[in-house]
Design an enzyme around this catalytic site. Structure first.
Site, mmCIF file in Angstrom:
data_model
loop_
_atom_site.group_PDB
_atom_site.id
_atom_site.type_symbol
_atom_site.label_atom_id
_atom_site.label_comp_id
_atom_site.label_asym_id
_atom_site.label_seq_id
_atom_site.Cartn_x
_atom_site.Cartn_y
_atom_site.Cartn_z
ATOM 1 N N CYS A 81 44.215 -38.213 4.091
ATOM 2 C CA CYS A 81 43.697 -39.510 4.529
ATOM 3 C C CYS A 81 42.232 -39.730 4.131
ATOM 4 C CB CYS A 81 43.935 -39.628 6.017
ATOM 5 S SG CYS A 81 44.342 -41.284 6.508
ATOM 6 N N HIS A 171 49.406 -37.644 7.687
ATOM 7 C CA HIS A 171 48.842 -36.529 8.464
ATOM 8 C C HIS A 171 49.896 -35.487 8.820
ATOM 9 C CE1 HIS A 171 44.831 -38.195 9.485
ATOM 10 N NE2 HIS A 171 45.440 -39.332 9.237
ATOM 11 N N GLU A 173 49.361 -32.517 9.753
ATOM 12 C CA GLU A 173 48.865 -31.653 10.832
ATOM 13 C C GLU A 173 49.180 -32.212 12.212
ATOM 14 O OE1 GLU A 173 47.153 -33.767 9.169
ATOM 15 O OE2 GLU A 173 45.553 -34.642 10.391
HETATM 16 N N1 GLN Z 1 40.830 -45.578 7.259
HETATM 17 C C1 GLN Z 1 40.130 -44.324 7.174
HETATM 18 C C2 GLN Z 1 39.044 -44.345 6.100
HETATM 19 O O1 GLN Z 1 38.909 -45.292 5.413
HETATM 20 C C3 GLN Z 1 41.085 -43.194 6.907
HETATM 21 C C4 GLN Z 1 42.010 -43.038 8.058
HETATM 22 C C5 GLN Z 1 42.402 -41.623 8.359
HETATM 23 O O2 GLN Z 1 41.793 -40.663 7.883
HETATM 24 N N2 GLN Z 1 43.360 -41.484 9.239
HETATM 25 O O3 GLN Z 1 38.326 -43.388 5.977
#
Ligand code: GLN
Length: 192
Positions: A81, A171, A173
């Protein structure tokens, strides 16, 4: 020997990554300051969270340059992410580039408000029914040469492998499925 996995612990879901890597047979530890880089390091984890906040903290702590050097030298990286955003060569509609080592273009917060956070299952690198949790997730809008697509959602890549980097928009995890962690350790991490 258990692989030494350093988990960036400045912001976001680092505790969950530590638990997941411990359960997968690694020896994870937190990276909070430059001092922590004195320890043996076989792989780096960039957790989910807020990429902008993490990027600023990376610079503020002085961790950015030494980590960038190690990543450029081939240190295996497991990113989810926000971590995917930190690695991307390009962000759509945004001139910011952090580590910029992964040849993909990423769209932040790609799933809009209605689908902001959701859970689904899918196939990942041949493993079926893998649970995937998306939280204000980015999507990967294009991939460059040498990038292998590991997972997709609605036709858009959501997970990639490039050299010894595994980067996911979702995710793993936050679920109990450890297959993607096992695959990363087996394929990319030496010193086991
Ligand atoms: N929207 C977040 C970002 O731009 C990422 C979201 C996440 O890590 N769950 O960093």
């Amino acid at each position: 020997m258990k692989p030494h996995v350093g988990v960036l612990a400045l912001q976001g879901a680092f505790a969950e990554q530590i638990r997941a890597f411990r359960e997968t047979g690694a020896d994870p530890f937190e990276i909070r300051s430059v001092k922590d880089l004195a320890r043996p390091l076989d792989a780096l984890v960039l957790p989910g969270g807020e990429s902008t906040v993490q990027g600023k903290l990376l610079h503020g702590t002085g961790l950015f340059s030494p980590l960038a050097e190690r990543i450029a030298a081939g240190l295996p990286v497991f990113a989810t992410c926000a971590g995917l955003i930190l690695l991307a060569e390009r962000l759509e509609d945004d001139p910011v580039v952090w580590f910029g080592v992964l040849p993909v273009t990423v769209r932040r917060n790609a799933y809009g408000r209605q689908l902001g956070s959701f859970a689904t299952t899918g196939t990942v690198d041949g493993d079926v029914d893998v649970p995937m949790t998306f939280i204000r997730a980015p999507s990967i809008v294009s991939v460059g040469k040498g990038v292998e697509i590991l997972s997709t959602f609605q036709g858009q890549p959501t997970g990639v492998r490039y050299r010894d980097i595994t980067a996911l928009a979702w995710h793993p995890e936050l679920t109990d499925d450890r297959r993607i962690f096992q695959a990363f350790l087996a394929k990319s991490v030496k010193g086991q």
